[in-house]
Design a protein around this motif. Structure first.
Motif, PDB file in Angstrom:
ATOM      1  N   TYR A  16      21.882  39.692  37.408  1.00  0.00           N
ATOM      2  CA  TYR A  16      23.062  38.841  37.468  1.00  0.00           C
ATOM      3  C   TYR A  16      23.848  39.198  38.724  1.00  0.00           C
ATOM      4  O   TYR A  16      23.535  40.162  39.430  1.00  0.00           O
ATOM      5  CB  TYR A  16      23.920  39.013  36.215  1.00  0.00           C
ATOM      6  CG  TYR A  16      24.566  40.383  36.090  1.00  0.00           C
ATOM      7  CD1 TYR A  16      25.902  40.598  36.459  1.00  0.00           C
ATOM      8  CD2 TYR A  16      23.855  41.471  35.592  1.00  0.00           C
ATOM      9  CE1 TYR A  16      26.490  41.846  36.345  1.00  0.00           C
ATOM     10  CE2 TYR A  16      24.438  42.726  35.463  1.00  0.00           C
ATOM     11  CZ  TYR A  16      25.762  42.908  35.836  1.00  0.00           C
ATOM     12  OH  TYR A  16      26.343  44.147  35.715  1.00  0.00           O
ATOM     13  N   ASP A  17      24.866  38.435  38.996  1.00  0.00           N
ATOM     14  CA  ASP A  17      25.725  38.673  40.154  1.00  0.00           C
ATOM     15  C   ASP A  17      26.646  39.846  39.827  1.00  0.00           C
ATOM     16  O   ASP A  17      27.653  39.678  39.142  1.00  0.00           O
ATOM     17  CB  ASP A  17      26.540  37.412  40.456  1.00  0.00           C
ATOM     18  CG  ASP A  17      27.416  37.560  41.697  1.00  0.00           C
ATOM     19  OD1 ASP A  17      27.516  38.687  42.221  1.00  0.00           O
ATOM     20  OD2 ASP A  17      27.998  36.554  42.131  1.00  0.00           O
ATOM     21  N   VAL A  18      26.290  41.028  40.306  1.00  0.00           N
ATOM     22  CA  VAL A  18      27.028  42.232  39.924  1.00  0.00           C
ATOM     23  C   VAL A  18      28.422  42.276  40.542  1.00  0.00           C
ATOM     24  O   VAL A  18      29.295  43.018  40.090  1.00  0.00           O
ATOM     25  CB  VAL A  18      26.250  43.506  40.304  1.00  0.00           C
ATOM     26  CG1 VAL A  18      24.930  43.560  39.560  1.00  0.00           C
ATOM     27  CG2 VAL A  18      26.026  43.591  41.812  1.00  0.00           C
ATOM     28  N   ASP A  19      28.659  41.481  41.591  1.00  0.00           N
ATOM     29  CA  ASP A  19      29.979  41.455  42.219  1.00  0.00           C
ATOM     30  C   ASP A  19      30.919  40.459  41.560  1.00  0.00           C
ATOM     31  O   ASP A  19      32.136  40.596  41.649  1.00  0.00           O
ATOM     32  CB  ASP A  19      29.844  41.107  43.712  1.00  0.00           C
ATOM     33  CG  ASP A  19      29.061  42.154  44.470  1.00  0.00           C
ATOM     34  OD1 ASP A  19      29.278  43.362  44.203  1.00  0.00           O
ATOM     35  OD2 ASP A  19      28.220  41.788  45.311  1.00  0.00           O
ATOM     36  N   ASN A  20      30.344  39.449  40.892  1.00  0.00           N
ATOM     37  CA  ASN A  20      31.170  38.417  40.265  1.00  0.00           C
ATOM     38  C   ASN A  20      30.497  37.929  38.995  1.00  0.00           C
ATOM     39  O   ASN A  20      30.072  36.775  38.897  1.00  0.00           O
ATOM     40  CB  ASN A  20      31.400  37.247  41.234  1.00  0.00           C
ATOM     41  CG  ASN A  20      32.400  36.249  40.686  1.00  0.00           C
ATOM     42  OD1 ASN A  20      33.257  36.589  39.886  1.00  0.00           O
ATOM     43  ND2 ASN A  20      32.270  35.001  41.116  1.00  0.00           N
ATOM     44  N   PRO A  21      30.391  38.791  37.984  1.00  0.00           N
ATOM     45  CA  PRO A  21      29.644  38.418  36.775  1.00  0.00           C
ATOM     46  C   PRO A  21      30.279  37.287  35.993  1.00  0.00           C
ATOM     47  O   PRO A  21      29.611  36.639  35.208  1.00  0.00           O
ATOM     48  CB  PRO A  21      29.636  39.716  35.956  1.00  0.00           C
ATOM     49  CG  PRO A  21      30.804  40.486  36.461  1.00  0.00           C
ATOM     50  CD  PRO A  21      30.911  40.157  37.920  1.00  0.00           C
ATOM     51  N   THR A  22      31.564  37.016  36.188  1.00  0.00           N
ATOM     52  CA  THR A  22      32.203  35.936  35.444  1.00  0.00           C
ATOM     53  C   THR A  22      31.671  34.572  35.874  1.00  0.00           C
ATOM     54  O   THR A  22      31.945  33.574  35.222  1.00  0.00           O
ATOM     55  CB  THR A  22      33.724  35.979  35.647  1.00  0.00           C
ATOM     56  OG1 THR A  22      34.012  35.974  37.053  1.00  0.00           O
ATOM     57  CG2 THR A  22      34.319  37.215  35.018  1.00  0.00           C
ATOM     58  N   ALA A  23      30.918  34.514  36.965  1.00  0.00           N
ATOM     59  CA  ALA A  23      30.318  33.255  37.375  1.00  0.00           C
ATOM     60  C   ALA A  23      29.192  32.835  36.439  1.00  0.00           C
ATOM     61  O   ALA A  23      28.792  31.674  36.411  1.00  0.00           O
ATOM     62  CB  ALA A  23      29.786  33.368  38.803  1.00  0.00           C
ATOM     63  N   SER A  31      38.312  36.903  28.003  1.00  0.00           N
ATOM     64  CA  SER A  31      38.105  36.971  26.565  1.00  0.00           C
ATOM     65  C   SER A  31      36.676  37.366  26.224  1.00  0.00           C
ATOM     66  O   SER A  31      36.406  37.976  25.208  1.00  0.00           O
ATOM     67  CB  SER A  31      38.447  35.621  25.914  1.00  0.00           C
ATOM     68  OG  SER A  31      37.600  34.600  26.451  1.00  0.00           O
ATOM     69  N   ASN A  32      35.735  37.007  27.086  1.00  0.00           N
ATOM     70  CA  ASN A  32      34.338  37.342  26.808  1.00  0.00           C
ATOM     71  C   ASN A  32      33.931  38.669  27.456  1.00  0.00           C
ATOM     72  O   ASN A  32      32.772  39.043  27.416  1.00  0.00           O
ATOM     73  CB  ASN A  32      33.411  36.226  27.289  1.00  0.00           C
ATOM     74  CG  ASN A  32      33.649  35.869  28.760  1.00  0.00           C
ATOM     75  OD1 ASN A  32      33.924  36.729  29.572  1.00  0.00           O
ATOM     76  ND2 ASN A  32      33.528  34.590  29.075  1.00  0.00           N
ATOM     77  N   GLN A  33      34.872  39.344  28.090  1.00  0.00           N
ATOM     78  CA  GLN A  33      34.682  40.675  28.671  1.00  0.00           C
ATOM     79  C   GLN A  33      33.647  40.709  29.797  1.00  0.00           C
ATOM     80  O   GLN A  33      33.180  41.773  30.183  1.00  0.00           O
ATOM     81  CB  GLN A  33      34.279  41.698  27.594  1.00  0.00           C
ATOM     82  CG  GLN A  33      35.308  41.893  26.515  1.00  0.00           C
ATOM     83  CD  GLN A  33      34.896  42.950  25.508  1.00  0.00           C
ATOM     84  OE1 GLN A  33      33.752  43.347  25.446  1.00  0.00           O
ATOM     85  NE2 GLN A  33      35.851  43.411  24.713  1.00  0.00           N
ATOM     86  N   LEU A  34      33.325  39.572  30.361  1.00  0.00           N
ATOM     87  CA  LEU A  34      32.326  39.571  31.427  1.00  0.00           C
ATOM     88  C   LEU A  34      32.789  40.340  32.646  1.00  0.00           C
ATOM     89  O   LEU A  34      31.979  40.924  33.371  1.00  0.00           O
ATOM     90  CB  LEU A  34      31.975  38.135  31.815  1.00  0.00           C
ATOM     91  CG  LEU A  34      31.005  37.423  30.875  1.00  0.00           C
ATOM     92  CD1 LEU A  34      30.813  35.980  31.306  1.00  0.00           C
ATOM     93  CD2 LEU A  34      29.667  38.132  30.848  1.00  0.00           C
ATOM     94  N   ASN A  35      34.090  40.374  32.902  1.00  0.00           N
ATOM     95  CA  ASN A  35      34.590  41.081  34.071  1.00  0.00           C
ATOM     96  C   ASN A  35      34.275  42.579  33.991  1.00  0.00           C
ATOM     97  O   ASN A  35      34.226  43.257  35.017  1.00  0.00           O
ATOM     98  CB  ASN A  35      36.097  40.861  34.217  1.00  0.00           C
ATOM     99  CG  ASN A  35      36.582  41.146  35.623  1.00  0.00           C
ATOM    100  OD1 ASN A  35      35.953  40.730  36.596  1.00  0.00           O
ATOM    101  ND2 ASN A  35      37.690  41.853  35.730  1.00  0.00           N
TER     102      ASN A  35
END
Length: 673
Positions: free
Chosen positions: A384-391, A628-632
């Motif tokens: 996954y995009d480790v710099d911007n996982p919320t994407a 809310s989904n803790q992706l950050n």
């Protein structure tokens, strides 16, 4: 305490830190007035022996600084882990603030020499103890001789070549000049240690840890047994053969004041033969077997019937039913349980610790996938995009599916709709699940309740609720942890076990050019761990399917240099959190690797044991409100920068002792200008 109780005093100002035995005499009745009364009394003599045993290092307490203790901080002084507390001596090592004047340096030096001098007194005095039988004297003297050799070995691992005292007991009347000792050469030190161990082993006086029926005899669990001495000897030979002690060019010019060179000037392959033969002797004895357990934890003898998780979990626990343990320490501190147990703040009646023993992602990424591959080589590994996982959406990045073992059906974890697990934590090898508590993993050591470990900013084990008692890298080490109600059943901490001997044997065989045998013993470790074996060079390792029926992994090369990396990687995983990594990367000469090779260090990592250490985003950096989904949380960040240079292969010799002893020279790179 009466000062006149000890007629043989150790001078506090000597160059090798021989000091008084007050920690022993503080427990001696006040009517005991001198050394003669100790060694004419069987009980007090054995109490002295017990005190010598107390110097076997206990590495289960890594955050306290205790004077004259040999406690080791090695898990959190290397890439395996970190403790954030200011009292942790490991911080001096990893942050580059270790100096010849650092208290922990002299603590280790002094503690081991105190132990050696107490051993010398026992050996000199015990024959006068008429209440003790001749057999008991002979066996305890053999134990003390082996213990003394082991203490010297630990000094060498930390400081390199050291002064050897021999049997001498120093007194108040000894000339100061007699105590100004030079460092012995590496070969002289190892020759002394191996000679002492072989004398103890071959003398026929050490007790076996097995009874006549071949079963473990726990009445002698506290003794340094015949098997433990043989295990220590094999480990000593392994270090003697390794690059650090066998031709490391960095130390080729280190010499005593008289010009004597302290390190070998080139590699001696005969040393690898000794390491190989000592390991093979233990293997061939048939006294030890790899731990195999089924899904219920019951012992089985066929790897095909074993559950990989339980087999790996129980293999490193110090218990009478561990058929793999060779050398162990009794009565460990076990503070490590507190450091490994998450905080779980706000969860009613939850098990709670500090949860501060955190693991950099460099170590997380070393563990294989369930296919026995590096994460770089497995196309099934989730990225996954480790710099911007919320994407990424929750649907593609997190999951609520249970994950079970492919062989036994053992359930590794079961997420919930509110505690979803990132897909990178699925489909990893069983040792991964033994080793780590990751985000939203159910705390399965508490069978009475269902709750999950949340290390995000406002989570039950995160920084907002727990201050400095939280995992700064977002993953907590858990290997060696046991259920709180079962801790009394783990009375030992294992110092050496059979799987390490297998890996020692593999390493020595490979260095001697026997790649086929080396890979075979690596495969024995891999099959127990539930991952596919490598395609090897022996006929039994060339079948299409391995012992568990999985397709073998074919390596890109079968030359000695490449197989060396394969062995190193297996060892770093198999022995993780067992106080091996710190010393292994140093003896291999790789701890200062500039760029990761993809085997010992991840290819993205720069600096070996130093450099930028990565972790998850526990402080929710880059977001004003926590998602809310803790992706950050899964954003990978630089958490810490560590310092490592080649001089840190060894501790410096304590500056106080350098100042006192004109014959004692400092280690390379540590000279105070």
């Amino acid at each position: 305490m009466k000062r006149n109780i000890f007629s043989i005093l150790f001078l506090a100002f000597t160059a090798i830190a021989f000091t008084s035995c007050e920690d022993y005499f503080d427990t001696v009745p006040s009517d005991v007035i001198d050394i003669n009364d100790v060694f004419t009394n069987r009980g007090l003599s054995l109490q002295w022996l017990t005190n010598i045993y107390s110097y076997i290092p206990d590495n289960t307490n890594m955050d306290n600084y205790t004077q004259y203790s040999t406690e080791g901080v090695w898990t959190v002084a290397c890439n395996e882990g970190y403790l954030p507390w200011s009292q942790c001596q490991s911080n001096n090592i990893i942050l580059g603030t270790l100096y010849p004047s650092t208290g922990y340096v002299r603590q280790q030096w002094t503690a081991y020499y105190r132990a050696i001098q107490k051993a010398n007194i026992y050996l000199a005095e015990i024959d006068r103890c008429t209440p003790m039988s001749d057999k008991e004297k002979a066996w305890t003297k053999a134990e003390v001789r082996a213990l003394r050799a082991y203490f010297y070995f630990n000094l060498m691992r930390l400081f390199g070549p050291v002064p050897i005292v021999g049997d001498r007991v120093y007194t108040i009347d000894d000339p100061l000049g007699d105590m100004m000792l030079s460092r012995c050469t590496v070969d002289s030190c190892f020759n002394y240690i191996t000679s002492e161990l072989k004398t103890a082993i071959n003398g026929g006086n050490l007790i076996s840890q097995f009874n006549e029926a071949g079963a473990f005899d726990d009445q002698f669990a506290g003794n340094l047994t015949q098997e433990a001495a043989e295990g220590i000897l094999a480990e000593v030979y392994m270090f003697r053969a390794s690059m650090l002690f066998n031709g490391d060019p960095y130390y080729k010019d280190l010499k005593n004041t008289d010009g004597t060179l302290l390190f070998p000037q080139g590699e001696d392959m005969k040393k690898w033969e000794d390491a190989r033969d000592a390991a093979k002797k233990i293997i061939d004895s048939g006294k030890f077997q790899l731990v195999y357990r089924d899904v219920t934890g019951k012992r089985v003898t066929d790897v095909k019937l074993s559950d990989p998780y339980n087999s790996c979990f129980y293999s490193c626990l110090g218990r009478p039913d561990n058929e793999e343990q060779i050398f162990f320490r009794t009565v460990p501190n076990n503070r490590i349980y507190y450091e490994m147990c998450p905080k779980h703040s706000g969860v009613t009646n939850a098990q709670s610790g500090a949860g501060a023993l955190s693991v950099p992602l460099q170590t997380i990424d070393l563990f294989f996938t369930k296919n026995g591959l590096r994460i770089d080589d497995d196309s099934d590994y989730f990225t996954y995009d480790v710099d911007n996982p919320t994407a990424s959406s929750v649907r593609t990045m997190l999951s609520t599916l249970s994950y079970k073992d492919q062989f036994s059906g053992y359930t590794y974890f079961t997420p919930s709709s509110d505690n979803r697990v990132m897909k990178q934590f699925y489909n990893r090898e069983p040792r991964f699940y033994v080793a780590f508590t990751f985000q939203n993993r159910r705390w399965d050591f508490d069978a009475s309740k269902t709750y999950y470990t949340d290390m995000s900013l406002n989570g039950n084990s995160g920084p907002a609720k727990n201050g400095h008692d939280h995992p700064v890298f977002g993953v907590i080490a858990r290997k060696l942890y046991v259920d709180q109600g079962s801790r009394q059943s783990v009375p030992y901490s294992v110092k050496l076990r059979l799987s390490e001997v297998y890996l020692n044997y593999a390493e020595a065989c490979n260095e001697l050019g026997d790649v086929a045998t080396a890979l075979h013993y690596v495969n024995l470790i891999r099959s127990r761990a539930g991952i596919p074996e490598y395609k090897g060079l022996n006929a039994e390792d060339q079948t299409a399917l391995d012992v568990r029926g999985k397709s073998r992994v074919e390596l890109e090369s079968y030359d000695k240099d490449f197989i060396r990396k394969v062995i190193y990687r297996e060892r770093l995983i198999e022995l993780a959190f067992e106080s091996k990594h710190y010393f292994d990367v140093r003896r291999w000469g790789v701890a200062d690797m500039e760029q990761g090779d993809g085997w010992i260090y991840p290819s993205y990592h720069q600096g070996g044991e130093g450099g930028d250490m990565l972790g998850f985003n526990v402080n929710n950096v880059g977001s004003s409100t926590e998602q809310s989904n803790q992706l950050n949380f899964y954003k990978r960040l630089k958490v810490q920068h560590r310092i490592y240079t080649k001089r840190m292969s060894f501790f410096p010799i304590p500056q106080m002792d350098i100042n006192r002893d004109r014959n004692l020279v400092q280690n390379t790179g540590w000279t105070v200008e």
